[in-house]
Enzyme design. Structure first.
Site, PDB file in Angstrom:
ATOM      1  N   ARG A  84       1.060  -1.168  -0.069  1.00 28.05           N
ATOM      2  CA  ARG A  84      -0.055   0.087   0.022  1.00 28.05           C
ATOM      3  C   ARG A  84       0.672   1.195  -0.114  1.00 28.05           C
ATOM      4  O   ARG A  84       2.074   1.201  -0.064  1.00 28.05           O
ATOM      5  CB  ARG A  84      -1.083   0.240   1.232  1.00 28.05           C
ATOM      6  CG  ARG A  84      -0.734  -0.816   2.418  1.00 28.05           C
ATOM      7  CD  ARG A  84       0.531  -0.077   3.362  1.00 28.05           C
ATOM      8  NE  ARG A  84       0.386   1.358   3.461  1.00 28.05           N
ATOM      9  CZ  ARG A  84       1.202   2.116   3.399  1.00 28.05           C
ATOM     10  NH1 ARG A  84       2.413   1.560   3.594  1.00 28.05           N
ATOM     11  NH2 ARG A  84       1.183   3.452   3.542  1.00 28.05           N
TER      12      ARG A  84
ATOM     13  N   ARG B   8      -7.615  -0.238  -6.787  1.00 22.78           N
ATOM     14  CA  ARG B   8      -7.778   0.600  -5.795  1.00 22.78           C
ATOM     15  C   ARG B   8      -7.990   2.056  -6.617  1.00 22.78           C
ATOM     16  O   ARG B   8      -7.279   2.271  -7.541  1.00 22.78           O
ATOM     17  CB  ARG B   8      -6.521   0.815  -4.749  1.00 22.78           C
ATOM     18  CG  ARG B   8      -6.568  -0.283  -3.676  1.00 22.78           C
ATOM     19  CD  ARG B   8      -5.708   0.080  -2.604  1.00 22.78           C
ATOM     20  NE  ARG B   8      -6.050   1.006  -1.635  1.00 22.78           N
ATOM     21  CZ  ARG B   8      -5.785   1.400  -0.566  1.00 22.78           C
ATOM     22  NH1 ARG B   8      -4.362   0.983  -0.465  1.00 22.78           N
ATOM     23  NH2 ARG B   8      -6.113   2.099   0.276  1.00 22.78           N
TER      24      ARG B   8
ATOM     25  N   GLN C 275      -1.374   2.144   9.970  1.00 25.56           N
ATOM     26  CA  GLN C 275      -0.129   2.295   9.319  1.00 25.56           C
ATOM     27  C   GLN C 275       0.925   3.115  10.119  1.00 25.56           C
ATOM     28  O   GLN C 275       2.014   2.607   9.730  1.00 25.56           O
ATOM     29  CB  GLN C 275      -0.413   2.962   7.786  1.00 25.56           C
ATOM     30  CG  GLN C 275      -1.113   2.474   6.828  1.00 25.56           C
ATOM     31  CD  GLN C 275      -2.538   2.638   6.940  1.00 25.56           C
ATOM     32  OE1 GLN C 275      -3.107   2.819   7.991  1.00 25.56           O
ATOM     33  NE2 GLN C 275      -3.161   2.599   5.773  1.00 25.56           N
TER      34      GLN C 275
ATOM     35  N   ASP D 215      -1.911  11.037  -1.987  1.00 26.05           N
ATOM     36  CA  ASP D 215      -2.504  10.060  -2.932  1.00 26.05           C
ATOM     37  C   ASP D 215      -2.762  10.569  -4.096  1.00 26.05           C
ATOM     38  O   ASP D 215      -2.858   9.914  -5.117  1.00 26.05           O
ATOM     39  CB  ASP D 215      -3.682   9.035  -2.190  1.00 26.05           C
ATOM     40  CG  ASP D 215      -2.911   8.189  -1.105  1.00 26.05           C
ATOM     41  OD1 ASP D 215      -2.803   8.562  -0.242  1.00 26.05           O
ATOM     42  OD2 ASP D 215      -2.767   7.008  -1.383  1.00 26.05           O
TER      43      ASP D 215
ATOM     44  N   ASN E 228      -5.173  12.245   1.034  1.00 29.08           N
ATOM     45  CA  ASN E 228      -4.434  11.678   1.790  1.00 29.08           C
ATOM     46  C   ASN E 228      -4.938  10.778   2.694  1.00 29.08           C
ATOM     47  O   ASN E 228      -6.586  10.887   2.908  1.00 29.08           O
ATOM     48  CB  ASN E 228      -3.226  12.250   2.363  1.00 29.08           C
ATOM     49  CG  ASN E 228      -1.870  11.476   2.778  1.00 29.08           C
ATOM     50  OD1 ASN E 228      -1.476  10.882   2.140  1.00 29.08           O
ATOM     51  ND2 ASN E 228      -1.786  11.903   4.187  1.00 29.08           N
ATOM     52  N   LYS E 229      -4.460   9.922   3.683  1.00 27.33           N
ATOM     53  CA  LYS E 229      -5.186   9.113   4.522  1.00 27.33           C
ATOM     54  C   LYS E 229      -6.025   9.986   5.385  1.00 27.33           C
ATOM     55  O   LYS E 229      -5.889  10.879   5.634  1.00 27.33           O
ATOM     56  CB  LYS E 229      -3.924   8.515   5.321  1.00 27.33           C
ATOM     57  CG  LYS E 229      -4.402   7.361   6.328  1.00 27.33           C
ATOM     58  CD  LYS E 229      -5.404   6.357   6.078  1.00 27.33           C
ATOM     59  CE  LYS E 229      -4.592   5.428   4.746  1.00 27.33           C
ATOM     60  NZ  LYS E 229      -5.801   4.647   4.012  1.00 27.33           N
TER      61      LYS E 229
END
Ligand code: MRU
Length: 351
Positions: free
Chosen positions: A49, A88, A193, A234, A244-245
């Site tokens: 990932r 994804r 993460q 991302d 992003n996350k």
């Protein structure tokens, strides 16, 4: 220090090896892959990932399909491109890497596995070089404001990239330059993460790390000498909005409120100039079970619904600097992002 950098994506004997990130930090296990569909499954199930790592892996997935179809008409690779593209949705690096592989194919009538493998290896080595350049550029910004503590989110290190890291690459470089005393690492629910991967990478590098619950970030920014929040991306749109996350947007709001600077670090391949703003980004939603279970153990009643968007979008207006290998954009907006695209090596204003 680079001795400790983990090489999580390896190509050897016409086989792709991926360090299984689902079982870190307890186990360090490499899984081997021979087909594009198994590679797509590995991306979907988070064996690998992180936006750049997903792109590199997808390129190797095409190389595997090309080895299988060497000498066949190029159309024989269509299923491989399709299954990888569906793995994804949010990280644009996946589609960027597939596009590069497609361009290698376009001029040919039949599949040339050697050419496609060479392209995948190039995508991998270029990402590593970009990481090193971003490390220097980001550390330069930290030097300008004075060092101290930083806070990071998710994992953006060697596990998430071609081998050094984006945000974590900046942290690695700045630490080496004596600019960082301590890294606060958000645990990054629900997939952890931060605690499982970032803390593991930093500990390996002997960089002081303090793990915090995501919900502790406001308190930490208020009470500790944090100078920068540093995150990856991302997908970045033409106006400087950043996906992003999940949790990144909250950090950007908190950073602005507390007068802490906010840096996004991402290779140029993470910028999607085709999208005008973050509203157009396809934000991945994953299974509710990622919230309701942890390592097979139930955390919530069966009957409860759970909403699990795994990314959010931070408006460019909350970002102090976007660091790429082609240059730094300070106070990103449509003009400064467009200047980066046109001129490269662009720095809009001192931080
Ligand atoms: O769901 P993940 O773990 O793939 O999400 C990763 C992130 O959001 C990272 O911050 C981003 O990809 C940058 S990695 C260099």
């Amino acid at each position: 220090m680079t001795d400790t950098i983990v090489n999580a994506i390896k190509w050897t004997d016409n086989t792709l090896l991926l360090l299984d990130q689902r079982v870190l930090p307890e186990q360090e296990v490499f899984l081997s892959f021979k087909t594009a569909s198994k590679v797509a499954e590995a991306i979907q199930t988070m064996v690998v990932r992180g936006a750049p790592a997903i792109g590199i892996t997808a390129a190797y997935g095409i190389a595997l399909a090309a080895l299988d179809q060497h000498g066949s008409p190029v159309a024989s690779l269509k299923p491989a491109f399709a299954v990888l593209a569906a793995s994804r949705p949010t990280a644009v690096n996946l589609f960027w890497a597939l596009q590069r592989m497609q361009e290698r194919l376009d001029s040919k009538a039949i599949v040339d596995a050697n050419a496609l493998l060479a392209e995948a290896l190039l995508i991998h080595s270029e990402d590593l070089a970009a990481n090193m350049a971003m490390g220097e550029a980001g550390a330069g910004l930290i030097q300008e404001t004075g060092g101290g503590c930083v806070l990071t989110h998710c994992n953006t290190g060697s596990l998430a990239t071609g081998g050094f890291g984006t945000a974590l690459g900046v942290i690695r470089t700045a630490f080496k330059q004596g600019l960082i005393d301590l890294v606060y690492a958000d645990e990054t629910r629900p997939w952890l993460q931060g605690s499982r991967l970032t803390a593991w990478e930093l500990a390996k590098d002997h960089i002081p790390v303090m793990l915090i619950a995501d919900s502790a970030a406001a308190y930490v920014l208020k009470t500790k000498p944090v100078r920068w929040v540093i995150v990856g991306a991302d997908r970045i749109t033409a106006n400087g909005d950043v996906a992003n996350k999940i949790g990144t947007y909250s950090l950007a709001v908190l950073a602005r409120y507390h007068g802490v600077k906010f840096m996004v670090v991402a290779p140029f391949s993470t910028i999607d100039f085709a999208l005008q703003s973050g509203q157009q980004i396809n934000v991945e939603e994953r299974s509710a079970d990622e919230l309701k279970f942890i390592q097979g153990r139930r955390l919530a009643p069966d009957a409860v619904n759970a909403f699990n968007p795994v990314f959010d979008v931070t408006p460019g207006g909350l970002i102090d600097a976007i660091v790429t290998e082609r240059g730094v954009v300070v106070n990103p907006d449509i003009q400064s992002m467009s200047a980066l695209k046109t001129n490269g090596k662009y720095q809009s204003a001192p931080a």
